[in-house]
Design a protein around this motif. Structure first.
Motif, PDB file in Angstrom:
ATOM      1  N   ALA A 158      -0.975 -12.082  91.099  1.00  0.00           N
ATOM      2  CA  ALA A 158      -1.971 -11.855  92.150  1.00  0.00           C
ATOM      3  C   ALA A 158      -1.530 -10.751  93.104  1.00  0.00           C
ATOM      4  CB  ALA A 158      -2.211 -13.153  92.926  1.00  0.00           C
ATOM      5  N   PHE A 159      -0.234 -10.657  93.349  1.00  0.00           N
ATOM      6  CA  PHE A 159       0.279  -9.656  94.298  1.00  0.00           C
ATOM      7  C   PHE A 159       0.094  -8.231  93.775  1.00  0.00           C
ATOM      8  CE2 PHE A 159       2.431 -13.675  95.039  1.00  0.00           C
ATOM      9  CZ  PHE A 159       2.207 -13.862  96.404  1.00  0.00           C
ATOM     10  N   PRO A 160       0.532  -7.919  92.543  1.00  0.00           N
ATOM     11  CA  PRO A 160       0.242  -6.569  92.036  1.00  0.00           C
ATOM     12  C   PRO A 160      -1.249  -6.309  91.862  1.00  0.00           C
ATOM     13  CG  PRO A 160       1.285  -7.927  90.325  1.00  0.00           C
ATOM     14  CD  PRO A 160       1.417  -8.646  91.621  1.00  0.00           C
ATOM     15  N   ALA A 161      -2.032  -7.337  91.500  1.00  0.00           N
ATOM     16  CA  ALA A 161      -3.479  -7.146  91.356  1.00  0.00           C
ATOM     17  C   ALA A 161      -4.097  -6.705  92.680  1.00  0.00           C
ATOM     18  CB  ALA A 161      -4.132  -8.433  90.864  1.00  0.00           C
ATOM     19  N   CYS A 162      -3.603  -7.253  93.769  1.00  0.00           N
ATOM     20  CA  CYS A 162      -4.139  -6.951  95.097  1.00  0.00           C
ATOM     21  C   CYS A 162      -3.913  -5.492  95.479  1.00  0.00           C
ATOM     22  CB  CYS A 162      -3.498  -7.882  96.130  1.00  0.00           C
ATOM     23  SG  CYS A 162      -4.006  -7.546  97.840  1.00  0.00           S
ATOM     24  N   VAL A 163      -2.670  -5.015  95.351  1.00  0.00           N
ATOM     25  CA  VAL A 163      -2.355  -3.673  95.844  1.00  0.00           C
ATOM     26  C   VAL A 163      -2.651  -2.579  94.818  1.00  0.00           C
ATOM     27  CG1 VAL A 163      -0.643  -4.462  97.507  1.00  0.00           C
ATOM     28  CG2 VAL A 163       0.077  -3.960  95.169  1.00  0.00           C
ATOM     29  N   ILE A 164      -2.600  -2.913  93.534  1.00  0.00           N
ATOM     30  CA  ILE A 164      -2.855  -1.899  92.513  1.00  0.00           C
ATOM     31  C   ILE A 164      -4.343  -1.683  92.298  1.00  0.00           C
ATOM     32  CG2 ILE A 164      -2.653  -1.403  90.042  1.00  0.00           C
ATOM     33  CD1 ILE A 164       0.122  -2.675  90.099  1.00  0.00           C
ATOM     34  N   ASP A 165      -5.116  -2.757  92.286  1.00  0.00           N
ATOM     35  CA  ASP A 165      -6.548  -2.637  92.009  1.00  0.00           C
ATOM     36  C   ASP A 165      -7.426  -2.983  93.207  1.00  0.00           C
ATOM     37  OD1 ASP A 165      -6.434  -1.646  89.433  1.00  0.00           O
ATOM     38  OD2 ASP A 165      -6.271  -3.616  88.518  1.00  0.00           O
ATOM     39  N   ASP A 166      -6.817  -3.022  94.394  1.00  0.00           N
ATOM     40  CA  ASP A 166      -7.584  -3.162  95.637  1.00  0.00           C
ATOM     41  C   ASP A 166      -8.503  -4.375  95.619  1.00  0.00           C
ATOM     42  OD1 ASP A 166      -8.300  -2.407  98.211  1.00  0.00           O
ATOM     43  OD2 ASP A 166      -9.971  -1.173  97.536  1.00  0.00           O
ATOM     44  N   ARG A 167      -7.929  -5.532  95.262  1.00  0.00           N
ATOM     45  CA  ARG A 167      -8.701  -6.770  95.210  1.00  0.00           C
ATOM     46  C   ARG A 167      -8.382  -7.629  96.428  1.00  0.00           C
ATOM     47  NH1 ARG A 167     -10.667  -7.463  89.934  1.00  0.00           N
ATOM     48  NH2 ARG A 167      -9.818  -5.930  88.477  1.00  0.00           N
ATOM     49  N   ASP A 168      -9.341  -8.435  96.855  1.00  0.00           N
ATOM     50  CA  ASP A 168      -9.062  -9.325  97.968  1.00  0.00           C
ATOM     51  C   ASP A 168      -8.247 -10.518  97.475  1.00  0.00           C
ATOM     52  OD1 ASP A 168     -10.775 -11.323  96.906  1.00  0.00           O
ATOM     53  OD2 ASP A 168     -12.484 -10.580  98.056  1.00  0.00           O
ATOM     54  N   ALA A 169      -7.911 -11.420  98.385  1.00  0.00           N
ATOM     55  CA  ALA A 169      -6.979 -12.503  98.055  1.00  0.00           C
ATOM     56  C   ALA A 169      -7.488 -13.365  96.903  1.00  0.00           C
ATOM     57  CB  ALA A 169      -6.721 -13.360  99.293  1.00  0.00           C
ATOM     58  N   PHE A 170      -8.722 -13.828  96.984  1.00  0.00           N
ATOM     59  CA  PHE A 170      -9.211 -14.755  95.966  1.00  0.00           C
ATOM     60  C   PHE A 170      -9.502 -14.041  94.644  1.00  0.00           C
ATOM     61  CE2 PHE A 170     -10.033 -17.132  99.888  1.00  0.00           C
ATOM     62  CZ  PHE A 170      -9.391 -18.320  99.563  1.00  0.00           C
ATOM     63  N   GLU A 171      -9.954 -12.800  94.719  1.00  0.00           N
ATOM     64  CA  GLU A 171     -10.130 -12.021  93.491  1.00  0.00           C
ATOM     65  C   GLU A 171      -8.783 -11.818  92.797  1.00  0.00           C
ATOM     66  OE1 GLU A 171     -13.930  -9.083  94.461  1.00  0.00           O
ATOM     67  OE2 GLU A 171     -11.899  -8.474  95.016  1.00  0.00           O
ATOM     68  N   SER A 172      -7.746 -11.563  93.587  1.00  0.00           N
ATOM     69  CA  SER A 172      -6.414 -11.336  93.025  1.00  0.00           C
ATOM     70  C   SER A 172      -5.878 -12.593  92.356  1.00  0.00           C
ATOM     71  CB  SER A 172      -5.453 -10.884  94.128  1.00  0.00           C
ATOM     72  OG  SER A 172      -5.873  -9.667  94.712  1.00  0.00           O
ATOM     73  N   LEU A 173      -6.052 -13.730  93.005  1.00  0.00           N
ATOM     74  CA  LEU A 173      -5.589 -14.991  92.428  1.00  0.00           C
ATOM     75  C   LEU A 173      -6.349 -15.310  91.146  1.00  0.00           C
ATOM     76  CD1 LEU A 173      -5.325 -16.957  95.782  1.00  0.00           C
ATOM     77  CD2 LEU A 173      -3.403 -16.488  94.248  1.00  0.00           C
ATOM     78  N   SER A 174      -7.660 -15.074  91.152  1.00  0.00           N
ATOM     79  CA  SER A 174      -8.467 -15.317  89.961  1.00  0.00           C
ATOM     80  C   SER A 174      -8.054 -14.382  88.827  1.00  0.00           C
ATOM     81  CB  SER A 174      -9.951 -15.122  90.293  1.00  0.00           C
ATOM     82  OG  SER A 174     -10.751 -15.253  89.135  1.00  0.00           O
ATOM     83  N   THR A 175      -7.811 -13.120  89.160  1.00  0.00           N
ATOM     84  CA  THR A 175      -7.396 -12.144  88.153  1.00  0.00           C
ATOM     85  C   THR A 175      -6.061 -12.542  87.547  1.00  0.00           C
ATOM     86  OG1 THR A 175      -8.568 -10.329  89.255  1.00  0.00           O
ATOM     87  CG2 THR A 175      -6.780  -9.727  87.758  1.00  0.00           C
ATOM     88  N   SER A 176      -5.123 -12.939  88.392  1.00  0.00           N
ATOM     89  CA  SER A 176      -3.813 -13.360  87.896  1.00  0.00           C
ATOM     90  C   SER A 176      -3.943 -14.563  86.975  1.00  0.00           C
ATOM     91  CB  SER A 176      -2.890 -13.707  89.070  1.00  0.00           C
ATOM     92  OG  SER A 176      -1.630 -14.159  88.606  1.00  0.00           O
ATOM     93  N   TRP A 177      -4.794 -15.494  87.330  1.00  0.00           N
ATOM     94  CA  TRP A 177      -4.994 -16.699  86.515  1.00  0.00           C
ATOM     95  C   TRP A 177      -5.436 -16.326  85.108  1.00  0.00           C
ATOM     96  CZ3 TRP A 177      -3.552 -21.551  87.375  1.00  0.00           C
ATOM     97  CH2 TRP A 177      -4.062 -22.563  86.551  1.00  0.00           C
ATOM     98  N   ASP A 178      -6.316 -15.328  85.024  1.00  0.00           N
ATOM     99  CA  ASP A 178      -6.811 -14.890  83.721  1.00  0.00           C
ATOM    100  C   ASP A 178      -5.791 -14.025  82.977  1.00  0.00           C
ATOM    101  OD1 ASP A 178      -9.261 -16.183  84.052  1.00  0.00           O
ATOM    102  OD2 ASP A 178     -10.185 -14.445  85.019  1.00  0.00           O
TER     103      ASP A 178
END
Length: 250
Positions: free
Chosen positions: A127-147
């Motif tokens: 979730a942390f790299p998803a947030c800063v690399i792809d400019d996602r908010d907190a819940f989008e980042s957590l969801s992306t990491s889950w997938d």
């Protein structure tokens, strides 16, 4: 622009992390300063609680910095710490939100016989790299990491275990040299600051690489490409099988 990389296992991801740290030695210095801050906080005991909080906030920023520089390295761009820092600071509130949710979820998981906590920690670690690399908010980042982490659980777990073994090895060597007691405690705190300076950026680079090689890709107009596709050795897109634990993870 989305970037996909050739998939590598635990050793390959760590190897790239080591190479990227070699090309960005300043990261060793800033992580050493963080380790020193934690050292002082531990020495002060309860009086150092405020420093520990500052250390946590600093570490969140530093990890994000490594993730963005990791993207720069992966794309062949010149490392730009100033630009990376601006990106992280712009997403810092989201990073803080991720850290809070991540900590709570993992804590609850550990209440259920440890293994759920480990699983949740690994599953949400991207979730942390998803947030800063792809400019996602907190819940989008957590969801992306889950997938995204679903097909890379052993790889991510292996990176974490490798870092733990390095730190544990440093502790064992310190114990053999000093014995177990006050001298060991103080010496190990100092050793930990040095080990952290090297291990932490390598680990965070490795996590960034795992995310980059599996990140969701935006669909191009007029195409039916799978947004979860990855590249093969010849540069073509192929479907990932996210249900596997052992897709070249080691």
């Amino acid at each position: 622009m989305s970037t996909t990389l050739q998939r590598k296992g635990t050793i390959g991801s760590i190897g790239d992390g080591i190479e990227w740290v070699r090309r960005n030695p300043i990261l060793i210095g800033v992580f050493f300063l963080y380790g020193t801050l934690e050292f002082v906080a531990e020495i002060l005991g309860p009086a150092g609680f405020g420093l520990s909080v500052v250390g946590f906030l600093v570490l969140l920023y530093l990890d994000g910095l490594v993730h963005v520089i990791g993207e720069q390295e992966a794309t062949g761009a010149t490392s730009d710490i100033g630009r990376a820092s601006a990106t992280v600071l712009g997403r810092y509130v989201s990073l803080l939100g991720i850290a809070i949710v991540y900590g709570l979820v993992v804590f609850v998981g550990f209440l259920f016989l440890v293994l759920p906590g480990i699983y949740l920690g690994v599953r949400l670690s991207l979730a942390f790299p998803a947030c800063v690399i792809d400019d996602r908010d907190a819940f989008e980042s957590l969801s992306t990491s889950w997938d995204v982490a679903k097909g890379n659980l052993l790889k991510l777990f292996g990176i974490s275990v490798a870092s733990f073994l390095v730190i544990a090895g440093a502790g064992l060597v310190t114990a053999l040299l000093t014995g177990v007691g006050d001298e060991f405690y103080l010496t190990f705190l100092g050793v930990s600051a040095v080990v952290t300076a090297v291990v932490s950026p390598v680990v965070q680079f490795a996590y960034a690489r795992v995310y980059l090689e599996n990140r969701p890709l935006e669909k191009s107009a007029g195409t039916e490409d799978d947004a979860w596709g990855s590249t093969t050795d010849d540069g073509t897109r192929s479907e990932r099988d996210d249900d596997r634990w052992d897709d070249a993870n080691w």
